[in-house]
Design an enzyme around this catalytic site. Sequence first.
Site, PDB file in Angstrom:
ATOM      1  N   ARG A   1     -17.196  -0.979  -3.798  1.00 23.78           N
ATOM      2  CA  ARG A   1     -16.281  -0.717  -2.986  1.00 23.78           C
ATOM      3  C   ARG A   1     -17.178   0.030  -1.785  1.00 23.78           C
ATOM      4  O   ARG A   1     -18.448   0.509  -1.991  1.00 23.78           O
ATOM      5  CB  ARG A   1     -15.798   0.836  -3.299  1.00 23.78           C
TER       6      ARG A   1
ATOM      7  N   THR B   1      -5.920  -7.269   1.131  1.00 23.19           N
ATOM      8  CA  THR B   1      -6.735  -7.226  -0.331  1.00 23.19           C
ATOM      9  C   THR B   1      -6.339  -8.667  -0.906  1.00 23.19           C
ATOM     10  O   THR B   1      -5.221  -9.235  -0.715  1.00 23.19           O
ATOM     11  CB  THR B   1      -6.221  -6.300  -1.212  1.00 23.19           C
TER      12      THR B   1
ATOM     13  N   THR C   1     -11.423  -6.669  -0.631  1.00 17.39           N
ATOM     14  CA  THR C   1     -10.404  -6.273   0.346  1.00 17.39           C
ATOM     15  C   THR C   1     -11.186  -6.065   1.635  1.00 17.39           C
ATOM     16  O   THR C   1     -12.391  -5.286   1.395  1.00 17.39           O
ATOM     17  CB  THR C   1      -9.628  -5.033  -0.290  1.00 17.39           C
TER      18      THR C   1
ATOM     19  N   ASN D   1      -9.116  -3.982   3.119  1.00 17.72           N
ATOM     20  CA  ASN D   1      -8.018  -2.916   3.455  1.00 17.72           C
ATOM     21  C   ASN D   1      -6.646  -3.674   4.190  1.00 17.72           C
ATOM     22  O   ASN D   1      -6.035  -4.538   3.697  1.00 17.72           O
ATOM     23  CB  ASN D   1      -8.257  -1.787   4.017  1.00 17.72           C
TER      24      ASN D   1
ATOM     25  N   ASP E   1      -8.583   4.530   3.446  1.00 18.54           N
ATOM     26  CA  ASP E   1      -8.224   4.816   2.344  1.00 18.54           C
ATOM     27  C   ASP E   1      -8.457   6.352   1.739  1.00 18.54           C
ATOM     28  O   ASP E   1      -8.141   6.936   0.891  1.00 18.54           O
ATOM     29  CB  ASP E   1      -8.625   3.793   1.424  1.00 18.54           C
TER      30      ASP E   1
ATOM     31  N   SER F   1      -9.021   4.054  -4.253  1.00 18.73           N
ATOM     32  CA  SER F   1      -8.558   2.847  -4.004  1.00 18.73           C
ATOM     33  C   SER F   1      -7.550   2.626  -5.311  1.00 18.73           C
ATOM     34  O   SER F   1      -7.365   3.600  -6.117  1.00 18.73           O
ATOM     35  CB  SER F   1      -9.704   1.769  -4.767  1.00 18.73           C
ATOM     36  N   SER F   2      -6.432   1.687  -4.999  1.00 19.50           N
ATOM     37  CA  SER F   2      -5.485   1.408  -6.003  1.00 19.50           C
ATOM     38  C   SER F   2      -5.688   0.059  -6.674  1.00 19.50           C
ATOM     39  O   SER F   2      -5.025  -0.142  -7.710  1.00 19.50           O
ATOM     40  CB  SER F   2      -4.131   1.360  -5.342  1.00 19.50           C
TER      41      SER F   2
ATOM     42  N   GLY G   1      -1.967  -2.542  -1.653  1.00 16.35           N
ATOM     43  CA  GLY G   1      -2.168  -1.228  -1.608  1.00 16.35           C
ATOM     44  C   GLY G   1      -1.709  -0.240  -2.855  1.00 16.35           C
ATOM     45  O   GLY G   1      -1.965  -0.765  -4.230  1.00 16.35           O
TER      46      GLY G   1
HETATM   47  O1  DON Z   1      -8.240  -0.237  -2.279  1.00 21.09           O
HETATM   48  C1  DON Z   1      -7.126   0.065  -1.755  1.00 21.09           C
HETATM   49  O2  DON Z   1      -6.203   0.320  -2.771  1.00 21.09           O
HETATM   50  C2  DON Z   1      -6.478  -0.887  -0.648  1.00 21.09           C
HETATM   51  N1  DON Z   1      -7.587  -0.625   0.353  1.00 21.09           N
HETATM   52  C3  DON Z   1      -6.080  -2.031  -0.948  1.00 21.09           C
HETATM   53  C4  DON Z   1      -5.435  -2.749   0.181  1.00 21.09           C
HETATM   54  C5  DON Z   1      -4.346  -4.015  -0.161  1.00 21.09           C
HETATM   55  O3  DON Z   1      -4.218  -4.119  -1.225  1.00 21.09           O
HETATM   56  C6  DON Z   1      -4.065  -4.302   0.974  1.00 21.09           C
HETATM   57  N2  DON Z   1      -3.105  -5.590   0.577  1.00 21.09           N
HETATM   58  N3  DON Z   1      -1.937  -6.066   0.781  1.00 21.09           N
END
Ligand code: DON
Length: 568
Positions: free
Chosen positions: A99, A371, A389, A391, A413, A442-443, A464
């Site tokens: 990350r 992502t 990702t 983001n 985030d 993060s998710s 996300g």
């Molecule tokens: O880490 C995370 O949860 C977010 N930065 C993920 C971003 C994401 O999944 C965007 N996708 N559509």
Amino acid sequence: MSEMGRRQFLAGSGAALVPGIGLAVPAGAQGSRTGAVATPDTLSAEVGMAVLRRGGNAVDAAIAIALALAVTYPEAGNIGGGGFMTGLVRGRPWFLDYRESAPRAATETMYQAADGSVMDGWSLVGNLAAGVPGTVRGLWDAHRRFGTRPWGELVEPAIALARDGFDPPAQMVRIRDDAQRDLGGANRLGGRFNAMAAGQVFRQPELADTLTRIARQGPDGFYAGETADLIVAQMARGMPRGIITAADLAAYRARWRRPIEGRWRGLGVITAPPPSSGGIALMQLLTMKALRDDLFAGVPHNSSRYIHLMAELCKRVFADRAQYLGDPDYWQVPVARLLDRAYLARRAGGIDPLRPSPTPSIRPGLERPQTTHFSVVDGAGNAVSNTYTINGWYGSGVVVEGAGFLLNNEMDDFSSAPGVPNQFGVVGGAANAIAPGKRPLSSMTPTILTRDGAPWLVLGSPGGSRIITTVFQVIANVVDHQMDLASAVAAQRFHHQLLPEDTIFTEPFGSGADPRVEAELTAMGYRLQMQDYVGDVAAIGRDVSGSPIVAPDPRARGAGRIATVDAR
Ligand code: DON
């Protein structure tokens, strides 16, 4: 679900079944000589397959896919972002956290004006939105520990795709158009991405050079020397100025962490620990769903009652997420207590099958959210589930001049201020406040379900905060609703995250949908907010013979490939 599809994922009458699961892998399937990849685009799928065919293992293929996506999927594939890799190699689970981290000059209030209000867009667009990228270090560390093919060989397909170019798919050009708008017009994204057009070969010579440095020097080709100099020089261009320094780049480290591991309905679950909220949230959702089988009994899939019950579980999980979860190197995350069955039983105990619980009544329960994802299995039973990702689509919109890659906007985030929602609408407080070197919560939920120790379902998604509910729904579809993998992935998805209050984000109800569902949910007090799609799953399952099956998500341009390769 088609009968054919149902058969594909159903056990034969003689196979041993885990109670409640219509899917089994016969003993002995582990030595299967087939590998598979499920990736977000065709070019990266071909790259992964070539590695497997040459005898590379799942980790080798994952590295080559990730680097290829940095070229062919610029809206999310990256070397300027970060991610998580969940793996199972020689039967042992592991997790690699690469990350992004906050630069050393980051402060808790860096996105706030003097009056404490949050500066619109600063955590999302431009240099200041970028965390220190982790992808190259992460892929290198994965290679050092598990790789079997030479590093340079795994980088080479990405270099060739960048140098020789490819035809940009229509979806990629459309997302670029959307991103240009969101990022504030033609001054972002750099000349090359702005000029990308359908029907014209898209070449990225600067990126080819950057990747060549990475091929030759490993992480030093990114975190030191010319690439590092180009990143630091980029920080001084435009406003607000960025704060990533040469020292930040030199100090970046990926971390090996113990994955979240659990059992669910007889299956092993291996998933993402903090600084992801995804694995804890997924285990909470799965556990509470099983604890409330009484409420779900006889409730049809995606009926209003079903969506309501799932939303009730999500409500509780997102309340905990906002309060307790953050980077474990900076914040003590009460993992065991959050996953404790008695705690989850209490938490799920208050669900009313007919009415939404009032939002203010759902507090964090302990006392006192572009992502892309890909999955790989090899012929030896090893598996990799990788979500990475930058983001937002096209990240912060900043292309490092001369190096040809996009920087992330992962700083969004973090909680820019307590209770202020990020771009995915999720909130946080002290646990996820900005601090130098800290990783934003993060998710991302790269997950491997195992049966008898062997990979049984390898999956993950972008989206996300919707990642958590997407992975949860696909698992529930396969296991609890005995859907074949393709139907489980294709089924309409919805999402709830406590806030905004009583809001259910949902994909359009398809032509076959029960017309009463929307009206019934509205009558219960929910607001339905339509969204084109929720998640983009890349999943690999096993058929009854133990051979891999892939189910590209029909929502985007995902690809799946299966090949017979020599077991290693
Ligand atoms: O880490 C995370 O949860 C977010 N930065 C993920 C971003 C994401 O999944 C965007 N996708 N559509």
